[in-house]
Design a protein around this motif. Structure first.
Motif, PDB file in Angstrom:
ATOM      1  N   GLY A 228      -2.566  -7.948 -14.330  1.00 49.25           N
ATOM      2  CA  GLY A 228      -2.716  -8.979 -13.311  1.00 49.25           C
ATOM      3  C   GLY A 228      -2.049  -8.628 -12.004  1.00 49.25           C
ATOM      4  N   ALA A 229      -0.920  -7.911 -12.058  1.00 50.71           N
ATOM      5  CA  ALA A 229      -0.229  -7.534 -10.827  1.00 50.71           C
ATOM      6  C   ALA A 229      -1.097  -6.606  -9.978  1.00 50.71           C
ATOM      7  CB  ALA A 229       1.103  -6.867 -11.149  1.00 50.71           C
ATOM      8  N   ALA A 230      -1.783  -5.656 -10.633  1.00 47.25           N
ATOM      9  CA  ALA A 230      -2.630  -4.718  -9.911  1.00 47.25           C
ATOM     10  C   ALA A 230      -3.801  -5.442  -9.253  1.00 47.25           C
ATOM     11  CB  ALA A 230      -3.139  -3.633 -10.849  1.00 47.25           C
ATOM     12  N   TRP A 231      -4.465  -6.296 -10.009  1.00 48.09           N
ATOM     13  CA  TRP A 231      -5.607  -7.007  -9.439  1.00 48.09           C
ATOM     14  C   TRP A 231      -5.176  -8.063  -8.439  1.00 48.09           C
ATOM     15  CZ3 TRP A 231     -10.003  -4.731  -9.702  1.00 48.09           C
ATOM     16  CH2 TRP A 231     -10.281  -3.882 -10.772  1.00 48.09           C
ATOM     17  N   GLY A 232      -3.972  -8.613  -8.615  1.00 48.41           N
ATOM     18  CA  GLY A 232      -3.448  -9.554  -7.623  1.00 48.41           C
ATOM     19  C   GLY A 232      -3.203  -8.887  -6.289  1.00 48.41           C
ATOM     20  N   ALA A 233      -2.647  -7.657  -6.318  1.00 50.90           N
ATOM     21  CA  ALA A 233      -2.432  -6.911  -5.083  1.00 50.90           C
ATOM     22  C   ALA A 233      -3.759  -6.578  -4.404  1.00 50.90           C
ATOM     23  CB  ALA A 233      -1.648  -5.634  -5.375  1.00 50.90           C
ATOM     24  N   ALA A 234      -4.741  -6.163  -5.211  1.00 51.39           N
ATOM     25  CA  ALA A 234      -6.062  -5.858  -4.653  1.00 51.39           C
ATOM     26  C   ALA A 234      -6.712  -7.109  -4.070  1.00 51.39           C
ATOM     27  CB  ALA A 234      -6.951  -5.249  -5.725  1.00 51.39           C
ATOM     28  N   ALA A 235      -6.522  -8.251  -4.739  1.00 54.54           N
ATOM     29  CA  ALA A 235      -7.108  -9.508  -4.252  1.00 54.54           C
ATOM     30  C   ALA A 235      -6.474  -9.935  -2.926  1.00 54.54           C
ATOM     31  CB  ALA A 235      -6.941 -10.600  -5.305  1.00 54.54           C
ATOM     32  N   LEU A 236      -5.156  -9.767  -2.805  1.00 56.66           N
ATOM     33  CA  LEU A 236      -4.474 -10.132  -1.564  1.00 56.66           C
ATOM     34  C   LEU A 236      -4.979  -9.278  -0.402  1.00 56.66           C
ATOM     35  CD1 LEU A 236      -2.323 -11.657   0.035  1.00 56.66           C
ATOM     36  CD2 LEU A 236      -0.653  -9.952  -0.734  1.00 56.66           C
ATOM     37  N   CYS A 237      -5.049  -7.974  -0.621  1.00 58.74           N
ATOM     38  CA  CYS A 237      -5.545  -7.081   0.434  1.00 58.74           C
ATOM     39  C   CYS A 237      -7.001  -7.397   0.770  1.00 58.74           C
ATOM     40  CB  CYS A 237      -5.411  -5.621   0.000  1.00 58.74           C
ATOM     41  SG  CYS A 237      -3.706  -5.047  -0.179  1.00 58.74           S
ATOM     42  N   SER A 238      -7.798  -7.715  -0.248  1.00 57.19           N
ATOM     43  CA  SER A 238      -9.209  -8.042  -0.027  1.00 57.19           C
ATOM     44  C   SER A 238      -9.350  -9.309   0.804  1.00 57.19           C
ATOM     45  CB  SER A 238      -9.934  -8.216  -1.365  1.00 57.19           C
ATOM     46  OG  SER A 238      -9.897  -7.028  -2.122  1.00 57.19           O
ATOM     47  N   ALA A 239      -8.512 -10.308   0.513  1.00 58.31           N
ATOM     48  CA  ALA A 239      -8.589 -11.568   1.250  1.00 58.31           C
ATOM     49  C   ALA A 239      -8.262 -11.363   2.719  1.00 58.31           C
ATOM     50  CB  ALA A 239      -7.636 -12.586   0.619  1.00 58.31           C
ATOM     51  N   VAL A 240      -7.213 -10.598   3.000  1.00 58.33           N
ATOM     52  CA  VAL A 240      -6.842 -10.342   4.396  1.00 58.33           C
ATOM     53  C   VAL A 240      -7.933  -9.538   5.102  1.00 58.33           C
ATOM     54  CG1 VAL A 240      -5.162  -9.212   5.899  1.00 58.33           C
ATOM     55  CG2 VAL A 240      -4.372 -10.472   3.893  1.00 58.33           C
ATOM     56  N   PHE A 241      -8.464  -8.516   4.425  1.00 59.55           N
ATOM     57  CA  PHE A 241      -9.524  -7.700   5.028  1.00 59.55           C
ATOM     58  C   PHE A 241     -10.773  -8.532   5.292  1.00 59.55           C
ATOM     59  CE2 PHE A 241     -13.225  -4.842   4.454  1.00 59.55           C
ATOM     60  CZ  PHE A 241     -13.024  -4.023   5.548  1.00 59.55           C
ATOM     61  N   LEU A 242     -11.096  -9.437   4.368  1.00 56.89           N
ATOM     62  CA  LEU A 242     -12.262 -10.294   4.541  1.00 56.89           C
ATOM     63  C   LEU A 242     -12.099 -11.214   5.745  1.00 56.89           C
ATOM     64  CD1 LEU A 242     -14.946 -11.523   3.459  1.00 56.89           C
ATOM     65  CD2 LEU A 242     -13.537 -13.090   2.118  1.00 56.89           C
TER      66      LEU A 242
ATOM     67  N   VAL B 102       0.811  -1.218   0.000  1.00 59.63           N
ATOM     68  CA  VAL B 102       0.000   0.000   0.000  1.00 59.63           C
ATOM     69  C   VAL B 102       0.846   1.269   0.000  1.00 59.63           C
ATOM     70  CG1 VAL B 102      -1.908  -1.168   1.153  1.00 59.63           C
ATOM     71  CG2 VAL B 102      -0.217   0.057   2.513  1.00 59.63           C
ATOM     72  N   THR B 103       2.119   1.179   0.369  1.00 62.98           N
ATOM     73  CA  THR B 103       2.980   2.367   0.327  1.00 62.98           C
ATOM     74  C   THR B 103       3.827   2.424  -0.933  1.00 62.98           C
ATOM     75  OG1 THR B 103       4.692   1.191   1.593  1.00 62.98           O
ATOM     76  CG2 THR B 103       3.145   2.553   2.829  1.00 62.98           C
ATOM     77  N   GLY B 104       4.222   1.276  -1.463  1.00 62.71           N
ATOM     78  CA  GLY B 104       5.131   1.256  -2.606  1.00 62.71           C
ATOM     79  C   GLY B 104       4.467   1.171  -3.946  1.00 62.71           C
ATOM     80  N   TYR B 105       3.186   0.792  -3.989  1.00 61.04           N
ATOM     81  CA  TYR B 105       2.523   0.578  -5.274  1.00 61.04           C
ATOM     82  C   TYR B 105       1.129   1.182  -5.264  1.00 61.04           C
ATOM     83  CZ  TYR B 105       6.262  -2.794  -5.969  1.00 61.04           C
ATOM     84  OH  TYR B 105       7.497  -3.388  -6.089  1.00 61.04           O
ATOM     85  N   SER B 106       0.649   1.468  -6.477  1.00 61.33           N
ATOM     86  CA  SER B 106      -0.711   1.976  -6.669  1.00 61.33           C
ATOM     87  C   SER B 106      -1.515   0.916  -7.416  1.00 61.33           C
ATOM     88  CB  SER B 106      -0.678   3.285  -7.464  1.00 61.33           C
ATOM     89  OG  SER B 106      -1.982   3.756  -7.709  1.00 61.33           O
ATOM     90  N   PHE B 107      -2.674   0.576  -6.858  1.00 68.60           N
ATOM     91  CA  PHE B 107      -3.529  -0.451  -7.465  1.00 68.60           C
ATOM     92  C   PHE B 107      -4.965  -0.153  -7.067  1.00 68.60           C
ATOM     93  CE2 PHE B 107      -1.733  -1.890  -3.455  1.00 68.60           C
ATOM     94  CZ  PHE B 107      -2.858  -2.267  -2.733  1.00 68.60           C
ATOM     95  N   PRO B 108      -5.953  -0.838  -7.658  1.00 70.78           N
ATOM     96  CA  PRO B 108      -7.359  -0.538  -7.355  1.00 70.78           C
ATOM     97  C   PRO B 108      -7.670  -0.642  -5.867  1.00 70.78           C
ATOM     98  CG  PRO B 108      -7.221  -1.946  -9.293  1.00 70.78           C
ATOM     99  CD  PRO B 108      -5.830  -1.824  -8.756  1.00 70.78           C
ATOM    100  N   MET B 109      -8.376   0.355  -5.345  1.00 75.63           N
ATOM    101  CA  MET B 109      -8.828   0.433  -3.946  1.00 75.63           C
ATOM    102  C   MET B 109      -7.672   0.583  -2.962  1.00 75.63           C
ATOM    103  SD  MET B 109     -11.922  -2.377  -3.874  1.00 75.63           S
ATOM    104  CE  MET B 109     -12.425  -1.872  -2.234  1.00 75.63           C
ATOM    105  N   ARG B 110      -6.522   1.049  -3.416  1.00 67.77           N
ATOM    106  CA  ARG B 110      -5.373   1.207  -2.530  1.00 67.77           C
ATOM    107  C   ARG B 110      -5.665   2.154  -1.371  1.00 67.77           C
ATOM    108  NH1 ARG B 110      -1.859   5.418  -2.455  1.00 67.77           N
ATOM    109  NH2 ARG B 110       0.100   5.091  -1.316  1.00 67.77           N
TER     110      ARG B 110
END
Length: 551
Positions: free
Chosen positions: A292-306, A85-93
């Motif tokens: 895929g990298a952007a959506w993969g980062a969003a998916a990882l954060c989403s999984a942890v938040f869920l 979340v600090t080093g990259y920009s991706f959807p819903m960051r």
């Protein structure tokens, strides 16, 4: 010798009301801890011989494995998410930047009860698989009522300690290093392991130490999942065997282990410096991820938040809706007031004492200031059960000393006053969580140039006026941060509250534990939800303050 005399004279000149109050507070904090350590000097009884011979090895190994595994996974997840979340920009960051802190509002023991019920044979997960998809899982496939489940729960709900500290560090300290590495061709994994991980070491270690201390002091998760740890052993020895002496001896050994971890961490960092070589700093500019990298980062954060927030909160809310009419009683309002009121009183006392101590440490010599700071913050590294034993012993001793005065006052012979009062619980809170308030104010004072106070004194203002007119306005942000963090920690505290609360004094934490201990998980949902809401409001305020500072 001349240097010592000079230092003594310097200290005497500074020995005003601030320093006297600070050292008095340090003595109060240290007294119960020293009492517990004194347990090692007493002769062991027959029960201790049995505990040492048959149980101690399992307790030690259980604690060690739980600390190592939870510390590794929580630190790995917290640092990885912080770098994303600090080093990259991706959807819903922007959403994840603050949302990933929210699991801090859920006490791990509440998460343990929730996941234990959700993953059981009749829980929502297996029931949905059987009824909707005709999938029957083998017994124990996903059930978390085990050592692995304890690691899973503690990891998910303690990683925010690492995440918050790492985010703050990477945003402010890593920009020049990361940008230079990117210009030299470092990408993603190479950049993370060769640049980010080394420079973030102090933040990683600080967060990991908080996780270790929380795991060692945990009682709710380990007792519910049946994991053998030293903290659980203290409760079992005290309330199961009714052997206070052996419980104190166990507490003393656990305290020595905690002190050893703390000293080792300081020793390993003694000659290392992690500050920037330039006074110029700028925020880290995130690199935009694509595809895929952007959506993969969003998916990882989403999984942890869920897993760490959304799923348990939704489940608890649904259970609370089902059992509201059955569980709600007239004393729920009193429990909420007890939880908020006790935490508020303790937090105010902590901040007042921390404020005086931080200012005293600022004007003392470096050695005395370091010693005072370490004494004031030692309680946070000590499990709540240990502090409870020490505080209870000290208060009982005070009651015995004051019994003649109680009799003269007409209270009766052999009566206990202090050790049955709310003051004992508040004292335990102050000792346990002084570090959260003190650290916030220490950082605040470090940001105030000494020249401001010196100029005020030169213009004729006294110590108190300088503090009120110059220092206090500049410490408002640190006071707010210290209040929020300390309040949330106290509201969630379970072992200390269970052991030191007055008779018929229930909080949301203790009522939740009582329901869950009786296997009334659904009924535990309502006090759990109220506790989460009470904790969530300050956490959200803290994240908004953080966003305001970054803006």
């Amino acid at each position: 010798m001349k240097h010592r005399v000079t230092s003594l004279r310097h200290w005497r000149r500074r020995a005003d009301g601030w320093s006297i109050a600070s050292w008095t507070g340090a003595a109060v904090i240290l007294l119960p801890i020293l009492y517990v350590l004194s347990g090692l000097l007493r002769s062991p009884n027959d029960n201790w011989v049995k505990v040492k011979q048959y149980l101690l090895t399992d307790y030690v190994l259980g604690s060690l494995k739980l600390v190592l595994l939870t510390g590794f996974f929580a630190t790995s997840i917290g640092l990885a998410l912080a770098w994303l979340v600090t080093g990259y920009s991706f959807p819903m960051r922007r959403f994840f930047r603050w949302a990933l802190i929210l699991p801090l509002a859920i006490p791990p023991y509440i998460a343990a009860y929730t996941y234990g019920a959700m993953t059981s044979y009749t829980g929502v997960i297996q029931a949905t698989l059987r009824n909707q998809f005709d999938i029957a899982l083998a017994p124990g496939t996903i059930e978390v009522m085990s050592f692995r489940g304890a690691v899973f729960v503690l990891t998910l709900f303690l990683y925010p300690y690492v995440y918050m500290i790492a985010c703050a560090f990477l945003e402010r300290q890593s920009a020049s290093y990361v940008e230079n590495a990117r210009l030299l061709g470092s990408r993603r994994f190479k950049l993370f392991f060769r640049v980010v991980l080394p420079i973030a070491r102090p933040a990683v270690v600080a967060g990991a130490m908080l996780v270790v201390f929380e795991v060692l002091s945990d009682y709710g998760v380990t007792s519910y999942f049946g994991v053998q740890t030293l903290s659980k052993a203290i409760f079992q020895t005290w309330f199961g065997m009714y052997d206070v002496d052996s419980a104190i001896r166990l507490a003393a050994w656990l305290m020595l282990a905690v002190i050893g971890i703390f000293v080792l961490e300081r020793y390993l960092r003694r000659s290392r410096r992690f500050h920037s070589t330039t006074s110029r700093s700028k925020p880290l500019a995130p690199t935009r991820l694509k595809g895929g990298a952007a959506w993969g980062a969003a998916a990882l954060c989403s999984a942890v938040f869920l897993l760490a927030f959304l799923a348990p909160v939704v489940q608890i809310a649904s259970w609370a809706a089902l059992t509201y009419r059955k569980v709600w009683r007239s004393d729920f309002g009193e429990m909420v007031l007890n939880s908020i009121g006790g935490a508020f009183i303790a937090t105010v006392i902590i901040l007042l004492l921390a404020l005086m101590t931080a200012r005293t440490a600022r004007v003392l010599s470096s050695g005395a200031a370091y010693g005072l700071a370490r004494i004031m913050t030692v309680g946070y590294a000590v499990p709540g059960a240990i502090i409870a034993i020490g505080v209870l012993a000290v208060f009982i001793a005070l009651d015995e000393w004051l019994m003649p005065w109680y009799a003269r006052a007409g209270l009766g012979e052999g009566v206990l006053v202090l050790s049955l009062s709310l003051g004992m619980l508040i004292t335990g809170y102050v000792i346990r969580f002084m570090a959260t308030g003190y650290n916030a104010l220490e950082v605040g004072y470090e940001k105030i140039p000494r020249a401001y106070s010196e100029a005020s004194r030169t213009l004729g203002a006294g110590t108190l006026r300088t503090f009120i007119k110059v220092e206090l306005p500049l410490l408002k942000g640190s006071l707010a941060t210290g209040f929020i963090v300390t309040f949330v920690e106290i509201v969630k505290e379970l072992p200390l509250t269970l052991l030191l609360r007055p008779f018929n004094y229930d909080t949301l934490a203790t009522r939740t534990y009582q329901y869950a201990s009786d296997e009334r998980i659904y009924e535990a949902a309502l006090p759990s939800l109220l506790l989460i809401v009470v904790s969530l409001v300050p956490v959200i305020l803290m994240t908004r303050m953080g966003r305001g500072k970054r803006a």
